[in-house]
Structures are given as structure tokens and as C-alpha cells.
Design a protein around this motif. Structure first.
Motif, PDB file in Angstrom:
ATOM      1  N   GLU A   1      -9.030   8.760  20.261  1.00 55.54           N
ATOM      2  CA  GLU A   1      -9.639   9.033  21.517  1.00 55.54           C
ATOM      3  C   GLU A   1      -9.217  10.235  21.999  1.00 55.54           C
ATOM      4  O   GLU A   1     -10.102  11.135  22.412  1.00 55.54           O
ATOM      5  CB  GLU A   1      -9.461   7.926  22.622  1.00 55.54           C
TER       6      GLU A   1
ATOM      7  N   GLY B   1      -5.957   3.521  18.104  1.00 50.92           N
ATOM      8  CA  GLY B   1      -7.059   3.785  18.857  1.00 50.92           C
ATOM      9  C   GLY B   1      -6.952   4.983  20.035  1.00 50.92           C
ATOM     10  O   GLY B   1      -7.571   5.745  20.214  1.00 50.92           O
ATOM     11  N   VAL B   2      -5.748   4.857  20.645  1.00 51.37           N
ATOM     12  CA  VAL B   2      -5.490   6.112  21.782  1.00 51.37           C
ATOM     13  C   VAL B   2      -5.575   7.264  21.072  1.00 51.37           C
ATOM     14  O   VAL B   2      -5.980   8.148  21.535  1.00 51.37           O
ATOM     15  CB  VAL B   2      -4.207   5.591  22.412  1.00 51.37           C
TER      16      VAL B   2
END
Length: 68
Positions: free
Chosen positions: A66, A62-63
Motif C-alpha cells: 500500500e 500488504g502494508v
């Protein structure tokens, strides 16, 4: 996406898993539905350990998404 895998510790098989990952549009983004079914052998791996590891892995993904 559907995949299976085994996890071995040396010569000892400690788990076998079947996993499905679904992606669905939601709002302005995408919802991921991750389902894993596992068989844990000989007490070397557990559902709690697997859940922890998977959460760590997906959190890092997820990081990266992003940032990208």
C-alpha cells in the motif's frame, strides 16, 4: 508460485511445508490465494502457530504494498 521448505529448531526438524501462491485479477486489484500444506513433527510447531505467523507476515506485506 510453488515452493517447499523445512523449519528446524537447532538440529531438530519441526515441520515441512509445500505452498502455492496464486495471483488473479479481481476488480481493480489482485486477489492472492495462499495454500500451505504442512507436516508438523514432534509437537513443536502447530497449524495454529503457522497460521498466526503467516497472517502476520502477509499483513506486513500488504502494508508495504500500500505504501509502495
Amino acid at each position: 508460485m510453488v515452493y517447499t521448505y523445512t523449519l528446524d529448531m537447532g538440529e531438530t526438524r519441526i515441520s515441512v511445508s509445500a505452498t502455492t501462491v496464486e495471483f488473479k485479477p479481481e476488480g481493480g486489484g489482485t486477489k492472492m490465494i495462499f495454500t500451505e500444506q504442512g507436516v508438523f513433527l514432534d509437537g513443536h510447531d502447530t497449524p495454529a502457530l503457522r497460521k498466526h505467523g503467516t497472517k502476520e507476515m502477509l499483513g506486513k506485506l500488504g502494508v508495504q504494498l500500500e505504501i509502495g
